[in-house]
Enzyme design. Structure first.
Site, PDB file in Angstrom:
ATOM      1  N   ASP A  15       0.843  -1.210   0.000  1.00 52.48           N
ATOM      2  CA  ASP A  15       0.000   0.000   0.000  1.00 52.48           C
ATOM      3  C   ASP A  15       0.871   1.251   0.000  1.00 52.48           C
ATOM      4  O   ASP A  15       0.559   2.252   0.655  1.00 52.48           O
ATOM      5  CB  ASP A  15      -0.923  -0.022   1.226  1.00 52.48           C
ATOM      6  CG  ASP A  15      -1.893  -1.196   1.191  1.00 52.48           C
ATOM      7  OD1 ASP A  15      -2.386  -1.519   0.097  1.00 52.48           O
ATOM      8  OD2 ASP A  15      -2.146  -1.799   2.242  1.00 52.48           O
ATOM      9  N   LYS A  67     -12.092  -5.942  -2.748  1.00 54.32           N
ATOM     10  CA  LYS A  67     -13.311  -6.147  -1.949  1.00 54.32           C
ATOM     11  C   LYS A  67     -14.557  -5.865  -2.767  1.00 54.32           C
ATOM     12  O   LYS A  67     -15.384  -5.018  -2.427  1.00 54.32           O
ATOM     13  CB  LYS A  67     -13.289  -5.274  -0.687  1.00 54.32           C
ATOM     14  CG  LYS A  67     -12.167  -5.632   0.248  1.00 54.32           C
ATOM     15  CD  LYS A  67     -12.320  -4.978   1.600  1.00 54.32           C
ATOM     16  CE  LYS A  67     -11.110  -5.249   2.458  1.00 54.32           C
ATOM     17  NZ  LYS A  67      -9.881  -4.586   1.957  1.00 54.32           N
ATOM     18  N   ALA A  69     -18.039  -5.696  -4.321  1.00 57.15           N
ATOM     19  CA  ALA A  69     -19.338  -5.775  -3.630  1.00 57.15           C
ATOM     20  C   ALA A  69     -20.404  -5.110  -4.492  1.00 57.15           C
ATOM     21  O   ALA A  69     -21.046  -4.149  -4.060  1.00 57.15           O
ATOM     22  CB  ALA A  69     -19.252  -5.110  -2.265  1.00 57.15           C
ATOM     23  N   ASP A  70     -20.594  -5.627  -5.698  1.00 54.77           N
ATOM     24  CA  ASP A  70     -21.570  -4.985  -6.585  1.00 54.77           C
ATOM     25  C   ASP A  70     -22.500  -6.035  -7.199  1.00 54.77           C
ATOM     26  O   ASP A  70     -22.430  -7.220  -6.861  1.00 54.77           O
ATOM     27  CB  ASP A  70     -20.816  -4.181  -7.660  1.00 54.77           C
ATOM     28  CG  ASP A  70     -21.520  -2.870  -7.983  1.00 54.77           C
ATOM     29  OD1 ASP A  70     -22.747  -2.908  -8.265  1.00 54.77           O
ATOM     30  OD2 ASP A  70     -20.862  -1.819  -7.952  1.00 54.77           O
ATOM     31  N   PRO A  72     -24.049  -8.461 -10.216  1.00 55.12           N
ATOM     32  CA  PRO A  72     -23.283  -9.352 -11.100  1.00 55.12           C
ATOM     33  C   PRO A  72     -22.728  -8.681 -12.360  1.00 55.12           C
ATOM     34  O   PRO A  72     -21.567  -8.912 -12.717  1.00 55.12           O
ATOM     35  CB  PRO A  72     -24.301 -10.445 -11.441  1.00 55.12           C
ATOM     36  CG  PRO A  72     -25.176 -10.512 -10.230  1.00 55.12           C
ATOM     37  CD  PRO A  72     -25.302  -9.099  -9.750  1.00 55.12           C
ATOM     38  N   GLY A 177       0.866  -7.167  12.556  1.00 54.30           N
ATOM     39  CA  GLY A 177       1.869  -6.104  12.666  1.00 54.30           C
ATOM     40  C   GLY A 177       1.271  -4.803  13.150  1.00 54.30           C
ATOM     41  O   GLY A 177       1.070  -4.624  14.351  1.00 54.30           O
ATOM     42  N   GLN A 179      -1.610  -3.564  13.367  1.00 52.46           N
ATOM     43  CA  GLN A 179      -2.801  -3.609  14.221  1.00 52.46           C
ATOM     44  C   GLN A 179      -2.637  -4.539  15.418  1.00 52.46           C
ATOM     45  O   GLN A 179      -3.601  -4.795  16.143  1.00 52.46           O
ATOM     46  CB  GLN A 179      -4.009  -4.053  13.411  1.00 52.46           C
ATOM     47  CG  GLN A 179      -4.500  -3.010  12.437  1.00 52.46           C
ATOM     48  CD  GLN A 179      -5.731  -3.512  11.723  1.00 52.46           C
ATOM     49  OE1 GLN A 179      -6.754  -3.789  12.343  1.00 52.46           O
ATOM     50  NE2 GLN A 179      -5.616  -3.661  10.428  1.00 52.46           N
ATOM     51  N   ARG A 198       1.942  -2.100   6.555  1.00 55.34           N
ATOM     52  CA  ARG A 198       2.751  -1.033   7.144  1.00 55.34           C
ATOM     53  C   ARG A 198       3.950  -1.538   7.940  1.00 55.34           C
ATOM     54  O   ARG A 198       5.008  -0.909   7.937  1.00 55.34           O
ATOM     55  CB  ARG A 198       1.862  -0.149   8.040  1.00 55.34           C
ATOM     56  CG  ARG A 198       0.925   0.749   7.259  1.00 55.34           C
ATOM     57  CD  ARG A 198      -0.170   1.297   8.135  1.00 55.34           C
ATOM     58  NE  ARG A 198      -1.115   0.249   8.531  1.00 55.34           N
ATOM     59  CZ  ARG A 198      -2.137   0.431   9.360  1.00 55.34           C
ATOM     60  NH1 ARG A 198      -2.339   1.624   9.891  1.00 55.34           N
ATOM     61  NH2 ARG A 198      -2.956  -0.568   9.640  1.00 55.34           N
TER      62      ARG A 198
END
Ligand code: XMP
Length: 222
Positions: A15, A67, A69-70, A72, A177, A179, A198
């Site tokens: 990231d 992720k 999430a829509d 089809p 890590g 979190q 991170r």
């Protein structure tokens, strides 16, 4: 098998803010980690071409943590783009239901694994999705998806979900890590891979940080 057999058990969540910093971190760590995970911010900035470039350069499995999430029809378009870019797996939310996940699976075919998100590690993950996490794991079995995401900060939940999906499915666990989740605890509880971002790429010495995680887990995994 869309991902390789676990070695370090580390999926690096890259990231980083842009292409230059991404390649800088990967040049140091690529041979310590088992796979690379991309998320939206970096791809929105640099485009899916970066995913393709990284896959070609480092020859590691790539997870697109989008992720999804829509509905089809939209999932179909997303999955086609991500597959064409070279991703080996794509993360999708469990709450979208079987028809939406099935559409993704049909597009993915034999080239890309579907990993179902059960619950986020953040507090909100317990608010709505926890009540259905076992159903999402069952859905993974029912639709014969590649695996699930389970929270690396909650080893008991990893253990419970491993009990549902059985030994063959892949479990990826975030929250290691930064979190506070421990890689060895997550693996002991049944995770196949820990996702670490991170704690590696923000370290002054990303390679040394990755090796520390690798050593930590090698003491525990037999
Ligand atoms: P860090 O820097 O927290 O990065 O190691 C984690 C990466 O995984 C993504 N992700 C999650 N992170 N809980 C998390 O903490 C989750 O449930 C989760 N699911 C995915 C996160 O967006 C980042 O890319």
């Amino acid at each position: 098998m869309f991902l390789n057999t676990p070695n370090s058990h580390i999926i690096l969540a890259i990231d980083t803010p842009d292409r230059t910093s991404t390649l800088h971190v990967l040049d140091q760590c690529y041979d310590v980690v088992d796979a690379i995970k991309f998320n939206y911010p970096l791809i929105l900035k640099e485009g899916l071409s970066l995913l393709t470039e990284v896959k070609r350069k480092y020859n590691l499995p790539i997870i697109a943590d989008f992720k999804v999430a829509d509905v089809p029809v939209t999932n179909n378009r997303i999955a086609n783009l991500v597959k064409d870019a070279g991703a080996d797996a794509i993360m999708v939310h469990g709450f979208i239901g079987s028809d939406s996940i099935l559409e993704l699976k049909e597009v993915a075919g034999n080239e890309m694994g579907i990993i179902i998100v059960t619950e986020l590690t953040s507090p909100g993950g317990l608010e709505f999705t926890r009540q259905h996490a076992t159903q999402f794991a069952e859905l993974c079995n029912f639709l014969d998806c590649y695996g699930i995401q389970a929270p690396g900060t909650r080893p008991d939940q990893i253990k419970a979900l491993r009990g549902i999906v059985g030994s063959e499915k892949v479990i990826v666990s975030c929250g290691i890590g930064a979190q506070g989740g421990q890689l060895a605890d997550a693996i002991d509880a049944g995770a196949t891979f820990g996702i670490i971002g991170r704690a590696i790429y923000e370290d002054k010495h990303p390679r040394a940080a990755a090796i520390r995680f690798q050593k930590e887990v090698s003491k525990h995994v037999h």
